[in-house]
Design a protein around this motif. Structure first.
Motif, PDB file in Angstrom:
ATOM      1  N   UNK A  22       0.862  -1.178   0.000  1.00 40.82           N
ATOM      2  CA  UNK A  22       0.000   0.000   0.000  1.00 40.82           C
ATOM      3  C   UNK A  22       0.897   1.224   0.000  1.00 40.82           C
ATOM      4  N   UNK A  23       0.670   2.105  -0.973  1.00 44.50           N
ATOM      5  CA  UNK A  23       1.480   3.313  -1.044  1.00 44.50           C
ATOM      6  C   UNK A  23       1.032   4.297   0.025  1.00 44.50           C
ATOM      7  N   UNK A  24       1.966   5.073   0.499  1.00 45.02           N
ATOM      8  CA  UNK A  24       1.645   6.115   1.460  1.00 45.02           C
ATOM      9  C   UNK A  24       1.484   5.633   2.880  1.00 45.02           C
ATOM     10  N   UNK A  25       2.276   4.621   3.280  1.00 45.43           N
ATOM     11  CA  UNK A  25       2.179   4.111   4.643  1.00 45.43           C
ATOM     12  C   UNK A  25       2.577   5.197   5.620  1.00 45.43           C
ATOM     13  N   UNK A  26       1.816   5.295   6.678  1.00 44.86           N
ATOM     14  CA  UNK A  26       2.104   6.231   7.755  1.00 44.86           C
ATOM     15  C   UNK A  26       1.356   5.796   8.990  1.00 44.86           C
TER      16      UNK A  26
ATOM     17  N   UNK B  75      -7.842  -0.236 -15.578  1.00 44.93           N
ATOM     18  CA  UNK B  75      -6.893   0.780 -15.151  1.00 44.93           C
ATOM     19  C   UNK B  75      -7.545   2.157 -15.148  1.00 44.93           C
ATOM     20  N   UNK B  76      -8.385   2.414 -16.130  1.00 43.90           N
ATOM     21  CA  UNK B  76      -9.095   3.684 -16.184  1.00 43.90           C
ATOM     22  C   UNK B  76      -9.982   3.822 -14.955  1.00 43.90           C
ATOM     23  N   UNK B  77     -10.683   2.757 -14.615  1.00 43.78           N
ATOM     24  CA  UNK B  77     -11.542   2.768 -13.421  1.00 43.78           C
ATOM     25  C   UNK B  77     -10.731   2.995 -12.157  1.00 43.78           C
ATOM     26  N   UNK B  78      -9.594   2.343 -12.068  1.00 43.36           N
ATOM     27  CA  UNK B  78      -8.745   2.485 -10.883  1.00 43.36           C
ATOM     28  C   UNK B  78      -8.168   3.889 -10.802  1.00 43.36           C
ATOM     29  N   UNK B  79      -7.748   4.447 -11.937  1.00 44.60           N
ATOM     30  CA  UNK B  79      -7.172   5.784 -11.906  1.00 44.60           C
ATOM     31  C   UNK B  79      -8.227   6.839 -11.580  1.00 44.60           C
ATOM     32  N   UNK B  80      -9.481   6.580 -11.924  1.00 47.30           N
ATOM     33  CA  UNK B  80     -10.553   7.510 -11.579  1.00 47.30           C
ATOM     34  C   UNK B  80     -10.706   7.585 -10.072  1.00 47.30           C
ATOM     35  N   UNK B  81     -10.537   6.451  -9.402  1.00 49.20           N
ATOM     36  CA  UNK B  81     -10.667   6.439  -7.951  1.00 49.20           C
ATOM     37  C   UNK B  81      -9.579   7.262  -7.277  1.00 49.20           C
ATOM     38  N   UNK B  82      -8.455   7.443  -7.929  1.00 46.89           N
ATOM     39  CA  UNK B  82      -7.309   8.232  -7.471  1.00 46.89           C
ATOM     40  C   UNK B  82      -6.888   7.930  -6.036  1.00 46.89           C
ATOM     41  N   UNK B  83      -6.937   6.675  -5.685  1.00 44.57           N
ATOM     42  CA  UNK B  83      -6.426   6.276  -4.371  1.00 44.57           C
ATOM     43  C   UNK B  83      -5.056   5.659  -4.583  1.00 44.57           C
ATOM     44  N   UNK B  84      -4.198   5.726  -3.565  1.00 42.88           N
ATOM     45  CA  UNK B  84      -2.883   5.102  -3.700  1.00 42.88           C
ATOM     46  C   UNK B  84      -3.009   3.614  -4.025  1.00 42.88           C
ATOM     47  N   UNK B  85      -1.977   3.081  -4.636  1.00 37.83           N
ATOM     48  CA  UNK B  85      -1.980   1.695  -5.091  1.00 37.83           C
ATOM     49  C   UNK B  85      -2.302   0.738  -3.956  1.00 37.83           C
ATOM     50  N   UNK B  86      -3.252  -0.144  -4.183  1.00 37.44           N
ATOM     51  CA  UNK B  86      -3.726  -1.198  -3.280  1.00 37.44           C
ATOM     52  C   UNK B  86      -4.464  -0.697  -2.036  1.00 37.44           C
TER      53      UNK B  86
END
Length: 151
Positions: free
Chosen positions: A32-36, A100-111
C-alpha cells in the motif's frame, strides 16, 4: 482450564491464518502506497471485525472437536482471500485494460482501496456466513442429541 486451552488454540489458529496471509501478500508484492501512522491505525480499525469473526469461528470449530470442520474453515478462509489477493494483484499489474481507467478515476494510492476496503469486507462477509452456518449446524446437532436421548 479447558476453555482457556480452547481460547488459546483459537488464537493460535487465527495467528496462523494471519501469518499465511502476510506471507502471501509479501510474495505477491502487494504494497500500500503512502504508509504512515494514520494508515496503520486505519488498518487496525478496518481489520478488527474480520479478525474477531475469524476468532469466533475458530473458537466454535474447536469446540465441535471435528477436524473436518476445522479444515473447511481454514480452506474457505485461505482460498477466498487467496483468490481476492490474486485478483487485486492482477488488476494492479494489468496496465493495458479498461480496469486501469476505473482504478485511476478512484485516485487512491496503489492497493489502498483493495486492502483497506474490499478485502476486509469480503473476509467479514465470508466469516459471518460461516458463523451462521456453524451456529445452525451446532444447534441442529444439539436438537438431534436431545431427541436421541429422549427416545
Amino acid at each position: 482450564m479447558k476453555s482457556f486451552k480452547t481460547g488459546l488454540q483459537a488464537i493460535l489458529y487465527v495467528i496462523l491464518v494471519v501469518g499465511l496471509h502476510l506471507i502471501l501478500i509479501y510474495f505477491l508484492k502487494i504494497r500500500i502506497e503512502g504508509w504512515g501512522t494514520e494508515l496503520l491505525y486505519t488498518s487496525f480499525k478496518v481489520y478488527f471485525i474480520p479478525l474477531l469473526l475469524c476468532l469466533i469461528n475458530s473458537f466454535l470449530l474447536i469446540r465441535t472437536l471435528r477436524i473436518k470442520d476445522n479444515t473447511i474453515w481454514f480452506l474457505v478462509t485461505m482460498l477466498s482471500s487467496l483468490l481476492l489477493l490474486l485478483f487485486f494483484n492482477a488488476i494492479q499489474d494489468d496496465t493495458n485494460s479498461d480496469e486501469e481507467v476505473f482504478i485511476s478515476i478512484l485516485s487512491s494510492p496503489k492497493y489502498q482501496l483493495e486492502m483497506l476496503f474490499l478485502l476486509p469486507w469480503c473476509i467479514s462477509i465470508i466469516q459471518f456466513i460461516l458463523t451462521l452456518y456453524y451456529l445452525i449446524k451446532i444447534r441442529k446437532n444439539l436438537i438431534a442429541r436431545n431427541n436421541k436421548g429422549g427416545i
